[in-house]
Design a protein around this motif. Structure first.
Motif, PDB file in Angstrom:
ATOM      1  N   ALA A  24       0.822  -1.204   0.000  1.00  0.00           N
ATOM      2  CA  ALA A  24       0.000   0.000   0.000  1.00  0.00           C
ATOM      3  C   ALA A  24       0.858   1.257   0.000  1.00  0.00           C
ATOM      4  O   ALA A  24       0.516   2.241  -0.641  1.00  0.00           O
ATOM      5  N   SER A  25       1.983   1.205   0.695  1.00  0.00           N
ATOM      6  CA  SER A  25       2.813   2.395   0.745  1.00  0.00           C
ATOM      7  C   SER A  25       3.589   2.574  -0.561  1.00  0.00           C
ATOM      8  O   SER A  25       3.870   3.691  -0.970  1.00  0.00           O
ATOM      9  N   ALA A  26       3.919   1.455  -1.232  1.00  0.00           N
ATOM     10  CA  ALA A  26       4.701   1.537  -2.455  1.00  0.00           C
ATOM     11  C   ALA A  26       3.838   2.006  -3.632  1.00  0.00           C
ATOM     12  O   ALA A  26       4.196   2.907  -4.360  1.00  0.00           O
ATOM     13  N   GLN A  27       2.705   1.396  -3.812  1.00  0.00           N
ATOM     14  CA  GLN A  27       1.796   1.767  -4.888  1.00  0.00           C
ATOM     15  C   GLN A  27       0.400   1.791  -4.285  1.00  0.00           C
ATOM     16  O   GLN A  27       0.217   1.349  -3.175  1.00  0.00           O
ATOM     17  N   THR A  28      -0.570   2.278  -4.986  1.00  0.00           N
ATOM     18  CA  THR A  28      -1.891   2.339  -4.383  1.00  0.00           C
ATOM     19  C   THR A  28      -2.559   0.976  -4.434  1.00  0.00           C
ATOM     20  O   THR A  28      -3.181   0.623  -5.424  1.00  0.00           O
ATOM     21  N   ALA A  29      -2.342   0.195  -3.378  1.00  0.00           N
ATOM     22  CA  ALA A  29      -3.010  -1.094  -3.269  1.00  0.00           C
ATOM     23  C   ALA A  29      -4.463  -0.839  -2.908  1.00  0.00           C
ATOM     24  O   ALA A  29      -4.794   0.191  -2.330  1.00  0.00           O
ATOM     25  N   GLY A  30      -5.307  -1.807  -3.293  1.00  0.00           N
ATOM     26  CA  GLY A  30      -6.718  -1.599  -3.068  1.00  0.00           C
ATOM     27  C   GLY A  30      -7.137  -1.789  -1.625  1.00  0.00           C
ATOM     28  O   GLY A  30      -6.414  -2.333  -0.808  1.00  0.00           O
ATOM     29  N   ASP A  31      -8.335  -1.330  -1.346  1.00  0.00           N
ATOM     30  CA  ASP A  31      -8.949  -1.485  -0.038  1.00  0.00           C
ATOM     31  C   ASP A  31     -10.040  -2.552  -0.150  1.00  0.00           C
ATOM     32  O   ASP A  31     -11.035  -2.345  -0.830  1.00  0.00           O
ATOM     33  N   PRO A  32      -9.816  -3.718   0.516  1.00  0.00           N
ATOM     34  CA  PRO A  32     -10.776  -4.818   0.360  1.00  0.00           C
ATOM     35  C   PRO A  32     -12.185  -4.460   0.819  1.00  0.00           C
ATOM     36  O   PRO A  32     -13.157  -4.978   0.272  1.00  0.00           O
ATOM     37  N   LEU A  33     -12.289  -3.567   1.799  1.00  0.00           N
ATOM     38  CA  LEU A  33     -13.641  -3.205   2.271  1.00  0.00           C
ATOM     39  C   LEU A  33     -14.396  -2.413   1.214  1.00  0.00           C
ATOM     40  O   LEU A  33     -15.574  -2.658   0.949  1.00  0.00           O
ATOM     41  N   LYS A  34     -13.696  -1.495   0.564  1.00  0.00           N
ATOM     42  CA  LYS A  34     -14.331  -0.764  -0.546  1.00  0.00           C
ATOM     43  C   LYS A  34     -14.576  -1.709  -1.718  1.00  0.00           C
ATOM     44  O   LYS A  34     -15.555  -1.578  -2.450  1.00  0.00           O
ATOM     45  N   GLY A  35     -13.660  -2.670  -1.883  1.00  0.00           N
ATOM     46  CA  GLY A  35     -13.787  -3.629  -2.975  1.00  0.00           C
ATOM     47  C   GLY A  35     -15.017  -4.501  -2.843  1.00  0.00           C
ATOM     48  O   GLY A  35     -15.600  -4.932  -3.837  1.00  0.00           O
ATOM     49  N   ALA A 119      -8.806  -1.799  -8.414  1.00  0.00           N
ATOM     50  CA  ALA A 119      -7.784  -2.110  -7.402  1.00  0.00           C
ATOM     51  C   ALA A 119      -8.452  -2.582  -6.110  1.00  0.00           C
ATOM     52  O   ALA A 119      -8.025  -3.565  -5.492  1.00  0.00           O
ATOM     53  N   ASN A 120      -9.520  -1.891  -5.707  1.00  0.00           N
ATOM     54  CA  ASN A 120     -10.228  -2.283  -4.485  1.00  0.00           C
ATOM     55  C   ASN A 120     -10.879  -3.653  -4.651  1.00  0.00           C
ATOM     56  O   ASN A 120     -10.829  -4.499  -3.750  1.00  0.00           O
ATOM     57  N   LEU A 121     -11.477  -3.871  -5.814  1.00  0.00           N
ATOM     58  CA  LEU A 121     -12.128  -5.145  -6.099  1.00  0.00           C
ATOM     59  C   LEU A 121     -11.122  -6.297  -6.058  1.00  0.00           C
ATOM     60  O   LEU A 121     -11.380  -7.345  -5.460  1.00  0.00           O
ATOM     61  N   ILE A 122      -9.953  -6.100  -6.660  1.00  0.00           N
ATOM     62  CA  ILE A 122      -8.934  -7.155  -6.688  1.00  0.00           C
ATOM     63  C   ILE A 122      -8.428  -7.425  -5.271  1.00  0.00           C
ATOM     64  O   ILE A 122      -8.231  -8.580  -4.882  1.00  0.00           O
ATOM     65  N   ALA A 123      -8.277  -6.364  -4.470  1.00  0.00           N
ATOM     66  CA  ALA A 123      -7.874  -6.553  -3.068  1.00  0.00           C
ATOM     67  C   ALA A 123      -8.922  -7.376  -2.322  1.00  0.00           C
ATOM     68  O   ALA A 123      -8.590  -8.251  -1.518  1.00  0.00           O
TER      69      ALA A 123
END
Ligand code: HEC
Length: 130
Positions: A24-35, A119-123
């Motif tokens: 998450a700090s390196a690139q914008t990883a998704g948020d599973p809750l939003k996903g 991204a959120n969906l994939i997370a």
């Protein structure tokens, strides 16, 4: 809590979420809750439970799996031929424009246009929450 009784699976989950937090700090990883909210667009046709095929195949463990390998699901010839491994990159491309990525596949779905939604969906699909 007595740490000796933590099941191995839970420890693994802990490691996975640490890895996720690092990403998450390196690139914008998704948020599973939003996903999970984005995943509502998929539930008419897909289930996250193993072995539950609806109009589309079960998405249990989809991240890291080879395409068209859910037992008992009748894939289109196009999907069978795709020969992909569903990682965040291939999922991102497919979910943006399913028909463009795999022409002739049978997933009747326009796609998820917003990169952050994907991204959120994939997370979420990586680590489904209830
Ligand atoms: C209208 C029904 C429908 C909707 C909505 C839908 N799908 Fe699908 N999906 C399918 C079908 C049918 C297939 C199999 C396509 C084929 O065999 O050509 C599929 C295949 C897939 C695959 C490949 C599975 C594999 O085992 O290789 C993925 C990944 C996938 N869908 C993800 C999603 C996601 C994520 C969403 C929501 C954003 C979604 N789908 C929405 C019907 C749908």
């Amino acid at each position: 809590m007595n740490i000796r009784f933590v099941p191995a699976g839970l420890k693994l989950l802990g490691v996975a979420s640490l890895a996720l937090a690092g990403a998450a700090s390196a690139q914008t990883a998704g948020d599973p809750l939003k996903g999970k909210a984005v995943y509502n667009r998929c539930v008419a046709c897909h289930d996250m439970k193993p072995g539950v095929n609806k109009i589309g195949p079960s998405l249990n463990g989809i991240v890291g799996r080879k395409s068209a390998t859910v037992p008992g699901f009748n894939y289109s010839p196009a999907m069978k031929k795709a020969g992909l491994t569903w990682d965040p990159a291939t999922l991102d491309a497919f979910l943006e424009k399913p028909m463009k990525q795999i022409p002739g596949n049978r997933m009747a779905f326009v796609g998820v246009p917003k990169p952050e939604d994907r991204a959120n969906l994939i997370a979420y699909m990586k680590a489904p929450t209830k």
